[in-house]
Design a protein around this motif. Structure first.
Motif, PDB file in Angstrom:
ATOM      1  N   GLY A   1       0.803  -1.130  -0.065  1.00  0.00           N
ATOM      2  CA  GLY A   1       0.072  -0.025  -0.048  1.00  0.00           C
ATOM      3  C   GLY A   1       0.998   1.269  -0.044  1.00  0.00           C
ATOM      4  O   GLY A   1       0.215   2.321   0.262  1.00  0.00           O
ATOM      5  N   GLN A   2       2.138   1.042  -0.332  1.00  0.00           N
ATOM      6  CA  GLN A   2       2.935   2.379  -0.408  1.00  0.00           C
ATOM      7  C   GLN A   2       2.884   2.948  -1.696  1.00  0.00           C
ATOM      8  O   GLN A   2       3.406   4.181  -1.885  1.00  0.00           O
TER       9      GLN A   2
ATOM     10  N   GLU B   1      15.187  16.735   5.458  1.00  0.00           N
ATOM     11  CA  GLU B   1      13.505  16.406   6.045  1.00  0.00           C
ATOM     12  C   GLU B   1      14.040  14.931   6.814  1.00  0.00           C
ATOM     13  O   GLU B   1      15.008  14.199   6.617  1.00  0.00           O
ATOM     14  N   VAL B   2      13.175  14.891   7.795  1.00  0.00           N
ATOM     15  CA  VAL B   2      12.902  13.619   8.590  1.00  0.00           C
ATOM     16  C   VAL B   2      11.797  12.932   7.989  1.00  0.00           C
ATOM     17  O   VAL B   2      10.583  13.420   8.133  1.00  0.00           O
ATOM     18  N   LEU B   3      11.763  11.885   7.444  1.00  0.00           N
ATOM     19  CA  LEU B   3      10.612  11.089   6.618  1.00  0.00           C
ATOM     20  C   LEU B   3      10.677   9.706   7.143  1.00  0.00           C
ATOM     21  O   LEU B   3      11.733   9.060   7.405  1.00  0.00           O
ATOM     22  N   PRO B   4       9.557   8.993   6.917  1.00  0.00           N
ATOM     23  CA  PRO B   4       9.453   7.478   6.910  1.00  0.00           C
ATOM     24  C   PRO B   4      10.242   6.994   6.026  1.00  0.00           C
ATOM     25  O   PRO B   4      10.520   7.420   5.001  1.00  0.00           O
TER      26      PRO B   4
ATOM     27  N   LYS C   1      12.639   6.188   0.447  1.00  0.00           N
ATOM     28  CA  LYS C   1      13.111   5.278  -0.556  1.00  0.00           C
ATOM     29  C   LYS C   1      12.421   5.583  -2.073  1.00  0.00           C
ATOM     30  O   LYS C   1      12.479   5.574  -2.942  1.00  0.00           O
ATOM     31  N   ARG C   2      10.970   5.668  -1.498  1.00  0.00           N
ATOM     32  CA  ARG C   2      10.154   6.130  -2.951  1.00  0.00           C
ATOM     33  C   ARG C   2      10.366   7.284  -3.670  1.00  0.00           C
ATOM     34  O   ARG C   2      10.413   7.114  -4.788  1.00  0.00           O
TER      35      ARG C   2
ATOM     36  N   TYR D   1      18.714   1.189   9.435  1.00  0.00           N
ATOM     37  CA  TYR D   1      17.920   2.583   9.599  1.00  0.00           C
ATOM     38  C   TYR D   1      16.836   2.339  10.429  1.00  0.00           C
ATOM     39  O   TYR D   1      16.170   1.274  10.523  1.00  0.00           O
ATOM     40  N   GLY D   2      16.275   3.462  11.127  1.00  0.00           N
ATOM     41  CA  GLY D   2      15.220   3.296  11.773  1.00  0.00           C
ATOM     42  C   GLY D   2      13.790   3.448  10.834  1.00  0.00           C
ATOM     43  O   GLY D   2      13.859   3.352   9.840  1.00  0.00           O
ATOM     44  N   ASP D   3      12.707   3.515  11.568  1.00  0.00           N
ATOM     45  CA  ASP D   3      11.494   3.812  10.813  1.00  0.00           C
ATOM     46  C   ASP D   3      11.443   5.224  10.476  1.00  0.00           C
ATOM     47  O   ASP D   3      10.944   5.282   9.325  1.00  0.00           O
TER      48      ASP D   3
END
Length: 885
Positions: A57-58, A635-638, A643-644, A655-657
């Motif tokens: 669902g990404q 930026e700090v992103l999911p 990656k998207r 890497y973290g979430d």
């Protein structure tokens, strides 16, 4: 029942599958690269991997149905390749996919139609498995397809329930098995019996979402993910005993067998295993190199190197001595080019990479095999030989560290001999080597770490403020001296200080820690380095005045000049990687880096050195981006969002979430926790200092950026001025002057070498009268004073020619404590069983050395000059005895 149609070739099976689903509304897509977009996955391991973001669902799909033939690489069962009927490292997965469109009923109906009506498999030879709780799938197979219930097996979660991870989309599977022996009946069917059954088609029904508590809830959009093994279907339709003997692989095996001069059909099982390994692995490496992977010692490059080395090793086992991989690769390219044109397009790169790796590994094999043979011969023997023995971890590590002999290869050879390898001992030696490497770079010692472990329960983790604040107030949470926790420390002490908050960057991601000061009303601490252990920032420094106490409130101030230099160098590494990808190869990836205050170092995978032109282009491109003044967006992103968007991650990094993304739009986007300039113009200028190789497949660029460029140029300018003054020439004339001196030196050296040769010959002629006659042979053993190894060689060859059927052994001490030895034997002496190489090697051992060479001529050396006379006497006696007999 329809007979199997006349399209049994692997190519026809592949195309028939794709056409079947294309005519049923599926978008036929080309295979994705073996290098996946997801940087957390090493290689493409399944047909569904390119669609994983859609299933999770990404990402939204442009189409609701798709079909592919996906190239895949898996090495988790590498030891079974060639030994079983259907284990491979490279395979093709035929798949049909539904993204919220059709579901179980349609997927099952099409799988059955394709298998029985199109591929012509007899229905009575197909057995079905379903998840034990999936009554819906069971009912569809029984009631709509008409499978007898006894031929539908309910299986557990391990076999028939697909998951994407601990949480997220998941669902039951249904698998189709082909029965090679239906005459055995339907009682007590065991699908694990691979002599009878082969799973050829897997249908995954992605219908649930699993939460953190393990609860399953139905998905709004249900998906279908299927996979049919092309090699397995080819085995079934071509009626051959294993996948290797299908037309997808056997022509490669046949090529290898022809090179070895053997017949596959008449070979023993051990030889067949080696041929199968070659056939399988060559397919893998051809497609990996075609997709831009180059051999190295890290990541997917190491997988490639390991596979190539296994091909070479198994080639040696079946009697192939020279280089052969490129020739076998041509067979694999010819088999694949119709479906995967890039293998022919990349033919030159594939063969060049194979030849380079094979040539290098053949040299490694020769050295390592000699040592391994010595190790094996030294093992204590049982009555049946060496079976049951173990190669020590130390010996395995010496093979790995000194000779480049992979641990896996040592294990493989040991297993062939009925031996094992002490893996724990190997790991211990490996860790000791890492410790030695760390000794060259200051780290928190074990006493400090032990104290931190005790303090961790009582102090809070350090809050990092350094991205935005170069200075802050901070409270001393803990203080260590000599690794021990203390309450206070006086001026003159070296200390480790832990603060509740800090602007100091701790060493990470290749960037060194900040420098600066901690100050109070009466205390000043110079901070020389900062490291992070767990969640604590440890400030290493010296108290320059006053007394430092736990609980004190200080001002923490970084050295802004050092920080600016680090920022310039770190951002330059990002621009450098982008330039390498743009100018040299998009497949280049980082293999390591160092960001210091005065320099930067960037390691990357590349099978070759960069040309001078490429180095210049890279430098110019980086400086162009600097001049264009690109502004950083931080930026700090999911992580999935990062990656998207295309952010580059370092393979192997955890890497973290959520991740920090450094983006210079249109130039570079990377996941990075380091400090950077806010605009590329702040870097000023970038200069490459060197480009070198540090290991096979890994190159290193060293460079300077920002203020460090001026330091670098000042040093160069000083050197040029000193050379100009010394040679009394203008700066631009220095290269010509040095070239002239080099030519003069070469001429002088040439004259000196000629004089040495003449001296050696003159001395040797005086020895002719000392030759002793033994039957039909002449023996001459003598010492020549002050003659080097080359002179000794010339003298021995001349003497042997003048003496005719003879054995000549000469020795000298050209330098203090250095012995040179040489032996020249005629053909008649060789016929007596004497070989110069073995003979002089044994003599050299008496002088603490060794050596060897050809049967007619060999050289050796030693370290104990005091034993030379004794060694030559032994040579005289041995020759006399051997030739008298």
């Amino acid at each position: 029942m329809p007979e199997s149609p006349n399209f049994k070739s692997g190519s026809e099976i592949r195309q028939t599958f794709l056409d079947f689903f294309a005519t049923r509304g599926h978008k036929a897509l080309p295979s994705a690269s073996l290098v996946p977009e997801d940087p957390t996955v090493l290689l493409t391991i399944a047909g569904m991997l390119p669609f994983k973001p859609i299933f999770l669902g990404q990402r939204q799909s442009e189409f609701s149905r798709a079909t592919t033939s996906q190239k895949c690489i898996r090495t988790n069962d590498i030891e079974n390749v060639g030994r079983t009927a259907r284990h491979h490292t490279f395979f093709e997965m035929l798949g049909n996919f539904s993204f919220g469109d059709y579901f179980k009923e349609q997927a099952i109906a099409w799988a059955w139609e394709l298998s029985t009506q199109v591929f012509g498999l007899p229905p009575e030879r197909i057995v079905i498995s379903v998840f034990k709780e999936d009554d819906e799938a069971f009912a569809i197979w029984r009631d709509q397809i008409g499978i007898p219930p006894q031929r539908i097996q309910r299986m557990g979660e391990d076999d028939n329930f697909w998951v994407s991870g601990p949480t997220g989309p998941c669902g039951p599977c249904s698998e189709l098995y082909y029965d090679f022996h239906p005459e055995r009946g339907d009682d007590n069917i065991d699908l694990e019996d691979d002599s009878r059954f082969i799973e050829f088609y897997n249908l995954v029904f992605m219908q649930y979402n699993r939460d953190a508590d393990g609860k399953l809830t139905p998905l709004k959009n249900k998906n279908i993910d299927t996979g049919m093994g092309l090699e397995r279907m080819a085995q079934i339709l071509q009626k051959v005993p294993n996948n290797y003997e299908t037309d997808l692989i056997f022509p490669i095996i046949k090529t290898a067998a022809d090179i070895a001069g053997i017949d596959y059909a008449k070979s023993d099982e051990k030889t067949k295993v080696s041929l199968k390994v070659i056939g399988d692995h060559v397919r893998s490496v051809v497609h990996m190199i075609a997709d831009g992977i180059t051999a190295s010692n890290v990541g997917r490059g190491y997988v490639l190197r390991r596979l190539i080395r296994r091909v070479v090793r198994h080639g040696r086992l079946i009697g192939i001595q020279g280089e052969f991989t490129a020739q076998v690769a041509e067979s694999a390219i010819a088999l694949s080019e119709s479906a995967y044109p890039n293998v022919r397009i990349r033919e030159d790169a594939i063969k060049a990479e194979l030849q380079r790796e094979e040539s290098q590994f053949l040299r490694t094999l020769e050295r390592g095999e000699k040592l391994l043979a010595e190790i094996l011969s030294s093992l204590p023997r049982t009555q049946g030989g060496t079976k049951g023995g173990q190669i020590s971890g130390k010996d395995a590590f010496t093979l790995y560290d000194t000779y480049g002999f992979p641990l896996e290869l040592t294990q493989e050879i040991a297993e062939e001999q009925g031996l094992s390898v002490d893996i724990a001992g190997f790991e211990k030696e490996m860790e000791a080597q890492r410790e030695r490497a760390r000794d060259a770079h200051e780290t928190i010692d074990l006493t400090v770490q032990g104290s931190l472990d005790k303090l961790a329960e009582h102090i809070q983790v350090t809050e990092f403020l350094g991205y935005k604040q170069p200075q802050s107030t901070a409270k001393v949470e803990a203080l260590l001296v000599d690794g021990k926790s203390v309450e206070s420390a006086e001026a003159g002490n070296k200390v480790q200080v832990i603060l509740d908050r800090t602007p100091f960057y701790a060493e990470s991601g290749g960037q060194i820690g900040d420098r600066g000061y901690l100050s109070g009303d009466t205390v000043l601490v110079r901070v020389e380095d900062v490291k992070k252990e767990s969640d604590f920032f440890v400030h290493f420094g010296s108290i320059e005045r006053g007394t430092l106490e736990v609980g004190a409130t200080l001002t923490a101030q970084i050295d802004r000049s050092c920080r600016r230099r680090a920022q310039a160098n770190h951002t330059a590494t990002h621009l450098l990687q982008a330039a390498l990808k743009q100018i040299v190869d998009p497949g280049i990836s980082q293999a390591g880096s160092l960001v210091d205050f005065d320099r930067l170092r960037f390691d990357f995978n590349s099978p070759r050195a960069l040309t001078a032109q490429e180095v210049q282009q890279i430098e110019e491109q980086v400086n162009t981006w600097i001049a264009e003044a690109h502004t950083a967006a931080v930026e700090v992103l999911p992580i999935e969002e990062a990656k998207r968007r295309g952010a580059i991650a370092m393979f192997g990094e955890k890497y973290g979430d959520e991740v920090r993304v450094i983006d210079f739009p249109g130039v570079s986007m990377e996941l990075c926790g380091g400090t950077h300039v806010s605009n590329t113009a702040e870097i000023g200028v970038f200069k490459i200092v060197s480009e070198t190789g540090i290991s096979s497949g890994i190159r290193r660029i060293e460079a300077v950026a920002g203020p460090a460029v001026l330091d670098y140029l000042n040093v160069r300018d000083k050197v040029v001025r000193e050379l100009s003054d010394r040679f009394k020439v203008k700066p631009e004339e220095v290269p010509d002057r040095i070239a002239g001196l080099q030519n003069e030196l070469k001429a002088t050296q040439k004259q000196l070498d000629a004089s040495k040769q003449e001296l050696a010959l003159a001395k040797s002629d005086q020895l002719l009268a000392k030759a002793e006659s033994v039957g039909e042979f002449k023996i001459l053993v003598a010492q020549l004073a002050d003659v080097d190894a080359d002179g000794l060689k010339t003298a021995a060859e001349r003497l042997q020619q003048k003496l005719g059927e003879s054995a000549v052994v000469l020795g000298s001490v050209p330098e203090a404590d250095k012995v040179s030895l040489v032996a020249a034997f005629s053909k008649g002496v060789n016929a007596k069983g004497l070989q110069a190489g073995k003979f002089i090697g044994a003599i050299a051992k008496l002088c603490g050395g060794g050596g060897g060479g050809r049967p007619n001529f060999a050289q050796a050396g030693g370290r104990d000059a005091s034993k030379l006379a004794e060694a030559l006497e032994s040579a005289q006696q041995q020759l006399h005895s051997a030739l008298t007999e």
